[in-house]
Design a protein around this motif. Structure first.
Motif, short mmCIF file in Angstrom:
data_model
loop_
_atom_site.label_atom_id
_atom_site.label_comp_id
_atom_site.label_asym_id
_atom_site.label_seq_id
_atom_site.Cartn_x
_atom_site.Cartn_y
_atom_site.Cartn_z
N ALA A 86 0.83 -1.20 0.00
CA ALA A 86 0.00 0.00 0.00
C ALA A 86 0.87 1.26 0.00
O ALA A 86 1.80 1.38 0.78
N ASP A 87 0.53 2.18 -0.90
CA ASP A 87 1.17 3.50 -0.88
C ASP A 87 0.51 4.41 0.14
O ASP A 87 1.15 5.32 0.68
N ILE A 88 -0.79 4.19 0.36
CA ILE A 88 -1.59 5.07 1.20
C ILE A 88 -2.35 4.22 2.21
O ILE A 88 -2.95 3.20 1.85
N ILE A 89 -2.32 4.63 3.47
CA ILE A 89 -3.14 3.97 4.49
C ILE A 89 -4.16 4.97 5.02
O ILE A 89 -3.90 6.17 5.08
N GLU A 90 -5.33 4.46 5.39
CA GLU A 90 -6.37 5.30 5.97
C GLU A 90 -6.30 5.26 7.49
O GLU A 90 -6.05 4.21 8.09
N THR A 91 -6.54 6.41 8.11
CA THR A 91 -6.61 6.44 9.57
C THR A 91 -7.83 5.65 10.05
O THR A 91 -8.82 5.49 9.32
N ARG A 115 -6.92 12.86 16.28
CA ARG A 115 -5.50 13.21 16.39
C ARG A 115 -4.65 11.98 16.70
O ARG A 115 -3.62 11.74 16.07
N VAL A 116 -5.11 11.17 17.67
CA VAL A 116 -4.35 9.98 18.06
C VAL A 116 -4.30 8.97 16.91
O VAL A 116 -3.25 8.39 16.62
N SER A 117 -5.42 8.76 16.23
CA SER A 117 -5.45 7.82 15.10
C SER A 117 -4.51 8.27 14.00
O SER A 117 -3.81 7.45 13.37
N ALA A 118 -4.49 9.58 13.73
CA ALA A 118 -3.59 10.10 12.71
C ALA A 118 -2.13 9.90 13.12
O ALA A 118 -1.28 9.54 12.29
N GLN A 119 -1.84 10.08 14.39
CA GLN A 119 -0.47 9.89 14.88
C GLN A 119 -0.04 8.43 14.77
O GLN A 119 1.11 8.13 14.41
N VAL A 120 -0.97 7.51 15.07
CA VAL A 120 -0.64 6.08 14.95
C VAL A 120 -0.34 5.73 13.50
O VAL A 120 0.64 5.04 13.19
N ALA A 121 -1.19 6.19 12.58
CA ALA A 121 -0.98 5.91 11.16
C ALA A 121 0.30 6.59 10.65
O ALA A 121 1.05 6.01 9.86
N ARG A 122 0.53 7.82 11.11
CA ARG A 122 1.74 8.54 10.71
C ARG A 122 3.00 7.78 11.13
O ARG A 122 3.98 7.66 10.38
N LYS A 123 2.96 7.26 12.36
CA LYS A 123 4.10 6.49 12.88
C LYS A 123 4.36 5.26 12.02
O LYS A 123 5.52 4.97 11.65
N ALA A 124 3.29 4.54 11.66
CA ALA A 124 3.45 3.34 10.84
C ALA A 124 3.99 3.70 9.45
O ALA A 124 4.91 3.05 8.93
N ALA A 125 3.44 4.77 8.86
CA ALA A 125 3.88 5.17 7.52
C ALA A 125 5.33 5.62 7.52
O ALA A 125 6.11 5.27 6.62
N LEU A 180 -5.63 16.71 10.92
CA LEU A 180 -4.55 17.57 10.45
C LEU A 180 -3.49 17.77 11.54
O LEU A 180 -2.28 17.74 11.26
N ASP A 181 -3.94 17.94 12.77
CA ASP A 181 -2.98 18.10 13.87
C ASP A 181 -2.20 16.80 14.11
O ASP A 181 -1.07 16.84 14.61
N GLY A 182 -2.79 15.68 13.73
CA GLY A 182 -2.11 14.40 13.88
C GLY A 182 -1.16 14.07 12.74
O GLY A 182 -0.44 13.07 12.80
N GLY A 183 -1.18 14.88 11.66
CA GLY A 183 -0.18 14.74 10.61
C GLY A 183 -0.60 14.01 9.35
O GLY A 183 0.25 13.47 8.64
N VAL A 184 -1.90 14.03 8.99
CA VAL A 184 -2.29 13.34 7.76
C VAL A 184 -1.83 14.13 6.53
O VAL A 184 -1.63 15.34 6.58
N ASP A 185 -1.68 13.41 5.43
CA ASP A 185 -1.28 14.03 4.15
C ASP A 185 -2.48 14.36 3.27
O ASP A 185 -2.42 15.25 2.42
N ILE A 186 -3.55 13.58 3.45
CA ILE A 186 -4.72 13.62 2.56
C ILE A 186 -5.96 13.61 3.44
O ILE A 186 -5.97 13.00 4.52
N LEU A 187 -7.02 14.27 2.98
CA LEU A 187 -8.33 14.14 3.62
C LEU A 187 -9.23 13.36 2.68
O LEU A 187 -9.44 13.76 1.53
#
Length: 825
Positions: A86-91, A115-125, A180-187
């Motif tokens: 996967a190039d992209i993962i969803e929160t 925010r927490v979900s975005a941070q978890v996904a950001r960490k994995a990515a 956005l505060d959690g660091g996502v690239d895409i909405l």
């Protein structure tokens, strides 16, 4: 299989970076989060964790909460998908709005969950990016919530809604801030079953990008619920695309509800009507009787590969039932497939939508905007609304659409009404009636709060009527920006700080100024701009009013020549206001004015659909009087018109239809009935013609003779701009009734001929089979129906597939029925 490609360019925006990849290869999205969570068989205690062990409500099934209580599990799932290609993962935020979390009593956690979900996904990515050297992206998942703006949850109260547009905007704003505060690239606004909900999410995102956050790419993904090709709230795929395109999504597409096989025709349709990139992530087939999914990774990947080989997609992935194994196979099969190249769509079209799309282009005939749903313009409608009888008021709207209104004007401006509440309630009622809701709405008010109330109820792309420069540029620009955020087209009145434009030059000057402000400062699509250069009242007895009609027509011509993309509209009833109470005079004036204004570029008008006369049918003397008044050829035109009304129209009232025409031959009577749309005598006249065996030996001869002669005249008048769509619809109804009378006799004739020839029962009695259809994207079937009648009368078997018919359905029907010809409109 890990994706390949160069590392991220720090000089590029995220959108530019993703777009450059999409131009080179097909990107891969992850699969089902819920599917993977279910495999772990988590207990109520697992969902609660330590923090929520004493929470008063059950929490099992609240998958989004696991980002807080079991972050390692969610992070591991993300990594599995990333390492599968996967190039992209969803929160893990599909239900992380305060609206959806209210079911669990956790609405106060909405921002934190995102925010927490975005941070978890950001960490994995970021971890997998570091491992592979290939950048991975995080998409903030924004689900549809468990409420809907377009459908009432109460069968008894079709106007009731359990949530408002503003409440959804607030909820989506809170969710987006967390993401956005959690660091996502895409909405990613996904699984859209009601486009009105999606428009609330897009409104929230655009406001945030304007006021607080740097913009991020927006992906939009709808859900087609079955083979009808419509969302749950009733929109077709193309109407859905038109309704959300104002947000300029980088990608648009479909997910969920269907497997890849069932989804294919709808992905094809969407791909043909957008320049955005196409995202497609279907379920692993259709669910089995237990709600599970049986489609193997190999089968899903094979279907997706076919999409890719046929150039239909830019991003692919999986939804319900898909796993890392599915994503791995999908990534493998699309690795060397070329991505879809977005089409170059025809320029110069105004795109509107209700439940169905409506395209206004260079060759579109005059567009009728139905005027009767206006408390200031229709006594009947006003009386019903004032009495609170909204359901009966719907009959006024329905009749307007049936009579040929292609857009429906709604106006609730009355001092005795709560305008915003009345507009909201009536628009909600319209949403419950597909026969009305299929057409776009024109939200009409001089009060902007009433306009906003209407826009907040409409899932389609509306027209706002109107704004102007009356209060200055700042007010004009503020309202225009709001309208753009709602995704509507706009009517601009030729009115500025000085007043209403009456002279040709002033009309052009004001409209040109407004055009520059809209295009250059608001970045409004020129094709979404409609100017109303003011149809003002003539025949008042005041000399300064004599040129008002000429000034409108001249200004229309100049505006169309100098302001690319802009359309022209106007309120037709204003023209003849000095003759109020004299319906025959007013309608004649309208018919003459439109005949000339349309030739000079008038595209649409607010009219009483069905009450426009045919230009050539206006009494010769009355026609000349109207021409003289409109073109200011006679200083005594007003007096002469009043004198005519007193002597020819029963005191100025509309002339009651006489039966003088009944004295003509049967051929003349049939032609007259068709041209005038009079059904009353057509059955008797058709029968009289049929019984004339010497002149018409066969029933078919009646159709080929007087009936087709009448329809030919109708066609000629329509093509010359002397007849309008409402009249054509009435003519078609008369034709259908006449032919309906003849069909039993033609069938009897066919049976007698077969019996005489000794034909066996199995022998096909027809010359051949014709499949008729109005193609996808077109809801009009008048011409098709007439063609079908003629073919049927000529001994062809006609298979009518109706309107909005997909290409694959047409081809399949042609093959199955061994058609000699598919005929498309």
């Amino acid at each position: 299989m890990a994706p390949t490609g160069p590392p991220a360019d720090p000089q590029k925006s995220v959108e530019d970076e993703i777009e450059s990849i999409l131009q080179e290869r097909i990107m891969v999205l992850d699969g089902g989060m819920g599917t993977m969570i279910q495999q772990r068989a988590l207990t109520e205690e697992d969902f609660r964790g330590q923090e929520f062990k004493d929470h008063s409500r059950p929490l099992k099934g609240n998958n989004d909460l696991l980002s807080i209580t079991q972050p390692d599990i969610i992070c591991d799932i993300h990594k599995e998908y990333l390492l599968s290609g996967a190039d992209i993962i969803e929160t893990n935020t599909f239900s992380s709005t305060r609206v959806a979390q209210a079911d669990y009593g956790l609405e106060h956690l909405a921002y934190r969950l995102n925010r927490v979900s975005a941070q978890v996904a950001r960490k994995a990515a970021d971890t997998v990016t570091a491992q592979t050297g290939i950048r991975r992206y995080v998409a903030g998942a924004m689900g549809p919530t468990n409420r809907t703006l377009s459908v009432s949850p109460s069968v008894e109260r079709p106007d009731y809604r359990n949530i408002t547009f503003d409440e959804l905007v607030e909820a989506y704003t809170e969710q987006a801030k967390g993401l956005l505060d959690g660091g996502v690239d895409i909405l990613l606004v996904e699984t859209i079953f009601d486009t009105a909900n999606a428009k609330a999410a897009l409104f929230a995102l655009q406001m945030l990008f304007e006021e607080e956050y740097a913009s991020r790419p927006i992906f939009v993904s709808g859900t087609i619920v079955d083979k009808s090709g419509r969302t749950l709230s009733g929109q077709t795929g193309e109407a859905f695309v038109i309704s959300v395109s104002h947000s300029k999504p980088l990608c648009i597409g479909l997910n969920c509800a269907l497997g890849a096989v069932e989804m294919r025709p709808f992905i094809e349709t969407i791909g043909k009507c957008t320049t955005a990139y196409i995202i497609c992530y279907p379920n692993a087939g259709l669910p089995n009787t237990f709600g599970g999914y049986d489609e193997t990774p190999e089968v899903t990947a094979m279907h997706i590969k076919n999409f890719a080989l046929d150039g239909l997609v830019n991003i692919v992935g999986g939804c319900c039932g898909t796993t890392p194994a599915h994503i791995r196979k999908i990534a493998e099969v699309v690795k060397f497939c070329k991505p879809r190249v977005p089409p170059s769509l025809s320029q110069g079209y105004m795109l509107l939508s209700g439940l169905e799309p409506f395209r206004i282009g260079p060759y579109t005939n005059f567009v009728n905007i139905g005027e009767r749903c206006n408390v200031a313009g229709s006594r009947k409608f006003a009386k019903l609304i004032m009495a609170g009888n909204y359901e009966e008021a719907l009959s006024v709207a329905k009749l307007q659409v049936e009579m040929g209104a292609q857009i429906l004007d709604i106006n609730m401006d009355d001092g005795m009404l709560d305008g915003p509440a009345a507009m909201t309630r009536f628009c909600n009622f319209i949403s419950s009636e597909p026969d009305i809701a299929k057409v776009p709405l024109c939200i009409d008010s001089s009060n902007f709060s009433v306009i906003e109330a209407g826009l907040k109820c409409c899932q389609g792309k509306c027209i706002v009527n109107s704004i102007s420069l009356k209060e200055g540029e700042e007010d004009f620009l503020e309202k225009a920006r709001k309208i753009k955020l709602y995704g509507a087209a706009v009517v601009v009145m030729a009115f500025d700080e000085v007043g209403q434009a009456t002279e040709t030059e002033t009309k052009i000057e004001i409209c040109s100024r407004a055009y520059r402000l809209l295009v250059e400062k608001v970045h409004f699509n020129p094709n979404d701009i409609i100017f109303d250069p003011n149809i003002l009242t003539i025949g008042t007895g005041m000399e300064e009013h004599n040129l008002y009609a000429i000034n409108f027509i001249n200004a229309t011509k100049a505006i169309k020549e100098t302001l690319p993309g802009a359309r022209i509209s106007g309120g037709l009833s204003n023209l003849s206001f000095s003759f109020r109470g004299m319906d025959a005079i007013r309608e004649a004036m309208h018919g003459v004015f439109l005949y000339h204004a349309i030739k000079c570029g008038m595209d649409m008008g607010i009219v009483n659909a069905g009450n426009l006369p045919v230009y050539d049918d206006i009494h010769e003397e009355l026609l000349q009087l109207c021409e003289n008044l409109i073109w200011n050829k006679d200083p005594d035109a007003t007096e002469k018109l009043l004198h005519y009304a007193q002597n020819h129209a029963q005191g100025g009232k509309k002339v009651v239809q006489t039966d003088e025409w009944r004295k003509g031959s049967v051929e003349e009577r049939l032609e007259y009935a068709l041209i005038k749309g009079i059904e009353k005598y057509v059955t008797a006249d058709t029968e009289e013609a049929r019984l004339n065996q010497e002149k018409y030996p066969r029933p078919l001869n009646v159709i080929e003779g007087p009936l087709m002669n009448g329809m030919k005249i109708v066609g000629d008048l329509f093509g010359a701009g002397k007849m309008f769509l409402p009249q054509v619809i009435k003519s078609a109804r008369v034709m259908k009734k006449a032919v309906g009378h003849l069909i039993p006799y033609m069938e009897k004739e066919r049976e007698e001929r077969r019996a005489k020839q000794g034909s066996i029962e199995e022998e096909d009695p027809y010359q051949g089979t014709i499949v008729l259809a109005t193609v996808k994207g077109d809801v009009h079937d008048i011409g098709k129906n007439i063609v079908g009648v003629v073919l049927g009368c000529n001994n062809f078997r006609v298979i009518d597939l109706g309107v909005m018919t997909p290409c694959d359905k047409i081809l399949r029907a042609a093959v199955e029925n061994k058609a000699v010809l598919p005929a498309l409109r």
